[in-house]
Motif scaffolding. Structure first.
Motif, short mmCIF file in Angstrom:
data_model
loop_
_atom_site.label_atom_id
_atom_site.label_comp_id
_atom_site.label_asym_id
_atom_site.label_seq_id
_atom_site.Cartn_x
_atom_site.Cartn_y
_atom_site.Cartn_z
N GLU A 73 0.83 -1.21 0.00
CA GLU A 73 0.00 0.00 0.00
C GLU A 73 0.87 1.26 0.00
OE1 GLU A 73 -2.60 2.29 3.32
OE2 GLU A 73 -2.98 0.15 3.14
N THR A 74 1.89 1.25 0.81
CA THR A 74 2.80 2.40 0.91
C THR A 74 3.55 2.61 -0.40
OG1 THR A 74 3.05 2.01 3.27
CG2 THR A 74 4.73 3.35 2.20
N ARG A 75 4.11 1.55 -0.93
CA ARG A 75 4.85 1.65 -2.19
C ARG A 75 3.94 2.12 -3.33
NH1 ARG A 75 6.43 -3.55 -5.37
NH2 ARG A 75 4.22 -3.30 -5.65
N ASN A 76 2.73 1.59 -3.38
CA ASN A 76 1.79 1.99 -4.43
C ASN A 76 1.33 3.43 -4.28
OD1 ASN A 76 2.04 -0.55 -5.53
ND2 ASN A 76 0.15 -1.32 -4.63
N SER A 77 1.20 3.92 -3.06
CA SER A 77 0.84 5.33 -2.84
C SER A 77 1.89 6.27 -3.40
CB SER A 77 0.65 5.62 -1.35
OG SER A 77 -0.46 4.97 -0.84
N VAL A 78 3.15 5.94 -3.17
CA VAL A 78 4.23 6.77 -3.70
C VAL A 78 4.22 6.73 -5.22
CG1 VAL A 78 6.74 7.05 -3.82
CG2 VAL A 78 5.66 6.49 -1.63
N GLN A 79 4.06 5.54 -5.78
CA GLN A 79 4.03 5.40 -7.24
C GLN A 79 2.86 6.17 -7.85
OE1 GLN A 79 4.89 1.46 -8.60
NE2 GLN A 79 3.81 1.77 -10.53
N GLU A 80 1.71 6.11 -7.20
CA GLU A 80 0.54 6.84 -7.69
C GLU A 80 0.77 8.34 -7.63
OE1 GLU A 80 -3.61 7.91 -5.73
OE2 GLU A 80 -3.43 5.76 -6.08
N PHE A 81 1.38 8.82 -6.56
CA PHE A 81 1.69 10.25 -6.43
C PHE A 81 2.60 10.70 -7.57
CE2 PHE A 81 4.64 13.55 -5.01
CZ PHE A 81 3.75 14.57 -4.69
N ILE A 82 3.64 9.93 -7.81
CA ILE A 82 4.59 10.29 -8.88
C ILE A 82 3.89 10.26 -10.24
CG2 ILE A 82 6.66 9.51 -10.11
CD1 ILE A 82 7.80 8.75 -7.34
N THR A 83 3.00 9.32 -10.46
CA THR A 83 2.26 9.25 -11.72
C THR A 83 1.38 10.49 -11.90
OG1 THR A 83 2.24 6.84 -11.67
CG2 THR A 83 0.57 7.90 -13.04
N ARG A 84 0.66 10.87 -10.84
CA ARG A 84 -0.22 12.06 -10.93
C ARG A 84 0.58 13.33 -11.13
NH1 ARG A 84 -2.53 13.31 -6.38
NH2 ARG A 84 -1.56 11.76 -5.06
N LEU A 85 1.70 13.45 -10.41
CA LEU A 85 2.55 14.64 -10.55
C LEU A 85 3.15 14.71 -11.94
CD1 LEU A 85 3.89 17.11 -9.29
CD2 LEU A 85 5.67 15.59 -8.40
N SER A 86 3.59 13.59 -12.46
CA SER A 86 4.15 13.53 -13.81
C SER A 86 3.12 13.97 -14.84
CB SER A 86 4.63 12.11 -14.11
OG SER A 86 5.10 12.00 -15.42
N ALA A 87 1.90 13.48 -14.71
CA ALA A 87 0.83 13.87 -15.64
C ALA A 87 0.51 15.36 -15.52
CB ALA A 87 -0.43 13.04 -15.37
N CYS A 88 0.59 15.89 -14.32
CA CYS A 88 0.33 17.31 -14.11
C CYS A 88 1.32 18.16 -14.92
CB CYS A 88 0.45 17.64 -12.62
SG CYS A 88 -0.06 19.30 -12.16
N GLY A 89 2.56 17.74 -14.97
CA GLY A 89 3.56 18.45 -15.77
C GLY A 89 3.41 18.19 -17.25
N THR A 90 3.12 16.95 -17.61
CA THR A 90 2.98 16.58 -19.02
C THR A 90 1.84 17.34 -19.68
OG1 THR A 90 3.86 14.37 -18.61
CG2 THR A 90 2.56 14.66 -20.61
N TYR A 91 0.73 17.49 -18.98
CA TYR A 91 -0.43 18.17 -19.54
C TYR A 91 -0.44 19.67 -19.23
CZ TYR A 91 -2.01 13.50 -20.55
OH TYR A 91 -2.09 12.22 -21.04
N GLU A 92 0.68 20.15 -18.72
CA GLU A 92 0.90 21.57 -18.45
C GLU A 92 -0.13 22.17 -17.50
OE1 GLU A 92 1.57 23.68 -22.11
OE2 GLU A 92 3.12 22.28 -22.73
N VAL A 93 -0.59 21.36 -16.56
CA VAL A 93 -1.45 21.86 -15.50
C VAL A 93 -0.58 22.45 -14.40
CG1 VAL A 93 -3.20 21.20 -13.80
CG2 VAL A 93 -3.22 20.17 -16.07
N CYS A 94 0.63 21.92 -14.27
CA CYS A 94 1.64 22.40 -13.33
C CYS A 94 2.85 22.88 -14.13
CB CYS A 94 2.10 21.27 -12.42
SG CYS A 94 0.83 20.57 -11.36
#
Length: 154
Positions: A73-94
């Protein structure tokens, strides 16, 4: 004269719109920074702790303190956070430069932690080799020099 005034007004409106867009991007990114500070950094520390304590505790103590489901659960939470953050930059929301820096740093850290040679409890029936997810994120978000230092100079 009216055309010149129209162009000047249009430039001011465009400037204002760009400023507003940058403000919104920054505001969105700050939410990720806050989530990292309040939750994700602790979870990354816990992933490291799972590795560091593995050889130092008896099987019973380790099972009691570090159950498999909590680790996953902990490892997957970190991976999910990185995925969401990465998408935020890719789609220029961040702002992409800030996202790249943070994702690069987090991915390198998790790659190192998950690539350690750890003998997991046999009943977990899991093995970790080089974590490909983090390798991909490193190659997507780190600059050429950062990748070179990470892959070849460590």
């Amino acid at each position: 004269m009216a055309v010149v005034m129209g162009v000047i007004i249009a430039l001011f409106q465009l400037s204002s719109a760009l400023e507003d867009s940058n403000y919104k991007k920054g505001e969105t990114y700050l939410k990720y920074e806050s989530e990292f500070a309040s939750d994700i950094s602790r979870k990354m520390g816990l992933v490291y702790e799972y590795h560091a304590k593995r050889g130092k505790l008896s099987e019973e103590e380790y099972d009691e303190l570090y159950p498999l489901d909590k680790f996953l659960e902990t490892r997957n939470s970190v991976q999910e956070f990185i995925t969401r953050l990465s998408a935020c930059g890719t789609y220029e929301v961040c702002p992409s430069e800030h996202v790249d820096n943070l994702v690069c740093s987090l991915s390198k850290s998790m790659y190192i932690d998950l690539s350690m040679k750890v003998s997991w409890p046999p009943k977990w029936k899991i093995k970790f080799s080089e974590p490909v997810f983090y390798e991909i994120k490193i190659n997507e978000h780190c600059g050429i020099w950062e990748r070179f230092k990470f892959w070849y100079l460590r």
